[in-house]
Enzyme design. Structure first.
Site, short mmCIF file in Angstrom:
data_model
loop_
_atom_site.label_atom_id
_atom_site.label_comp_id
_atom_site.label_asym_id
_atom_site.label_seq_id
_atom_site.Cartn_x
_atom_site.Cartn_y
_atom_site.Cartn_z
N GLY A 271 11.30 6.93 -9.86
CA GLY A 271 11.07 5.13 -9.85
C GLY A 271 10.84 4.27 -10.06
O GLY A 271 10.87 2.94 -10.96
N ILE B 284 6.98 -0.73 -11.89
CA ILE B 284 6.36 -0.12 -12.85
C ILE B 284 6.98 0.88 -13.23
O ILE B 284 6.81 0.75 -14.96
CB ILE B 284 4.93 0.16 -12.55
CG1 ILE B 284 3.95 -0.45 -12.20
CG2 ILE B 284 4.59 1.39 -13.52
CD1 ILE B 284 2.71 -0.08 -10.85
N ASP C 132 16.41 7.31 -8.98
CA ASP C 132 15.83 6.03 -8.36
C ASP C 132 16.68 6.17 -7.15
O ASP C 132 17.44 7.07 -7.71
CB ASP C 132 16.20 4.77 -8.42
CG ASP C 132 14.26 3.96 -7.85
OD1 ASP C 132 14.40 4.05 -6.91
OD2 ASP C 132 13.36 3.37 -8.79
N ASP D 95 16.85 10.48 -2.77
CA ASP D 95 15.09 10.33 -2.06
C ASP D 95 14.48 11.63 -2.00
O ASP D 95 14.46 12.57 -1.34
CB ASP D 95 16.72 10.39 -0.63
CG ASP D 95 15.25 9.54 0.55
OD1 ASP D 95 14.08 9.68 -0.30
OD2 ASP D 95 15.57 9.64 1.95
N LEU D 96 13.67 11.23 -2.35
CA LEU D 96 12.02 11.82 -2.87
C LEU D 96 11.41 11.54 -1.32
O LEU D 96 9.86 12.66 -1.38
CB LEU D 96 11.02 11.33 -4.31
CG LEU D 96 12.02 11.85 -5.23
CD1 LEU D 96 11.38 10.72 -6.60
CD2 LEU D 96 12.82 13.07 -5.65
N GLY E 176 7.21 5.46 -5.47
CA GLY E 176 6.34 5.65 -4.16
C GLY E 176 6.42 4.27 -3.72
O GLY E 176 6.92 3.74 -3.99
N SER F 200 -3.72 4.53 -8.07
CA SER F 200 -4.04 3.83 -7.57
C SER F 200 -5.58 3.39 -7.05
O SER F 200 -6.13 4.39 -7.13
CB SER F 200 -3.11 3.46 -6.30
OG SER F 200 -3.66 1.88 -5.93
N TYR G 295 -2.22 5.29 2.97
CA TYR G 295 -1.48 4.56 1.23
C TYR G 295 -2.27 5.19 0.84
O TYR G 295 -2.52 6.23 0.01
CB TYR G 295 -0.94 3.22 1.03
CG TYR G 295 -0.80 2.98 0.25
CD1 TYR G 295 0.51 3.35 -0.60
CD2 TYR G 295 -2.52 2.21 -1.01
CE1 TYR G 295 0.33 2.96 -2.03
CE2 TYR G 295 -2.17 2.22 -2.49
CZ TYR G 295 -0.32 2.46 -2.73
OH TYR G 295 -0.29 1.96 -4.04
N LYS H 247 -2.78 8.32 -2.33
CA LYS H 247 -3.11 8.11 -3.55
C LYS H 247 -4.49 9.20 -4.13
O LYS H 247 -4.63 9.66 -5.52
CB LYS H 247 -2.94 6.70 -4.38
CG LYS H 247 -1.87 6.13 -3.69
CD LYS H 247 -1.04 6.57 -4.39
CE LYS H 247 0.29 5.46 -5.24
NZ LYS H 247 1.41 5.60 -5.45
#
Length: 255
Positions: free
Chosen positions: A8, A13, A32, A41-42, A71, A114, A153, A157
């Site tokens: 990312g 971040i 990324d 592409d993760l 993320g 998160s 989401y 996390k």
């Protein structure tokens, strides 16, 4: 020079972390979807495998650090995609690069979690157990069936934080550190997308930390850089909240 992978890395971040680590003398290998050293592409098994192979080729099979920042949020096209990127896109990289890290100097890995991981009910969703069992198809199916990307989401996390904590003993015995940083609201494109979403926008705007503002990416990056440094050599298996006091506000009796 320490070699550290940052996923990312192109924005938010991840970009701030890359800059902070470079400033601390790391050679950063960024991953990324575009505008990175490695484009991958993760969200897919093939993309993750390609990313791992490319990293190993670039680092010669020896790696000192890994920071998983990539993320997607509740505004993603599907809840299943949230699971694919936020959990499996992280764990595949951590597992796939573990052997290279074991050969590094004072190796350390870190996952961006998160504050949402503490959200009530995030830990009890069936998709969590599917994630931890490594069943991506089932986890994504459960997430899509629920039809609540914000729950997916939070659950993703929570699951990835639990995954990291469960690895602490085995990794520690190998001299490898693994930690989680749990940000609150941070001024990134991801947060802006949530603010602009008609479903979540008002709630996001009204959920303000005790410090009275959202964080900035560099404030998260500073903590990450510390945790990846020798100064944090005894910090392992922990979750560090960088949230302006949000967790204390919501869960004053839990820590």
């Amino acid at each position: 020079m320490r070699i550290t992978v940052v996923t990312g890395s192109a924005s938010g971040i991840g970009a701030a972390v890359s800059k902070a680590l470079q400033g601390a003398g790391h050679r950063v290998i960024g991953i990324d979807r575009q505008n990175a050293d490695i484009a991958a592409d993760l969200s897919t098994p093939d993309g993750r495998r390609a990313a791992i192979d490319a990293v190993l080729e670039r680092c010669g099979g020896v790696l000192d650090g890994l920071v998983c920042c990539a993320g997607v949020g509740a505004t993603a096209p599907s809840a299943g995609l949230v699971i694919g990127v936020n959990y499996f896109g992280v764990t595949a990289l951590v597992d796939g690069l573990a052997d290279a890290l074991a050969k590094g100097q004072r190796p350390a890995a870190l996952i961006i979690g998160s504050i949402a991981s503490t959200q009530q009910g995030a830990d009890s969703q069936p998709m969590v157990e599917a994630m931890l069992a490594g069943d991506e198809a089932q986890a994504r199916e459960l997430a899509d069936a629920l039809g609540a990307p914000h729950v997916a989401y939070a659950s993703s996390k929570f699951a990835v934080t639990r995954y990291a904590r469960q690895k602490a003993v085995a990794w520690g015995k190998q001299g490898m550190r693994l930690n989680v940083v749990a940000p609150g609201a941070v001024e990134t494109p991801l947060l802006q997308a949530s603010k602009d979403d008609p479903r979540f926008g008002e709630a996001v705007k009204n959920f303000v930390a005790p410090l009275g503002r959202a964080g900035e990416p560099h404030e998260i990056a500073g903590v990450v850089a510390f945790l990846q440094s020798e100064q944090a050599g005894f910090v392992h298996g922990t979750v560090v909240f960088v949230d302006g006091g949000m967790d204390a506000m919501v869960r004053p009796a839990s820590f």
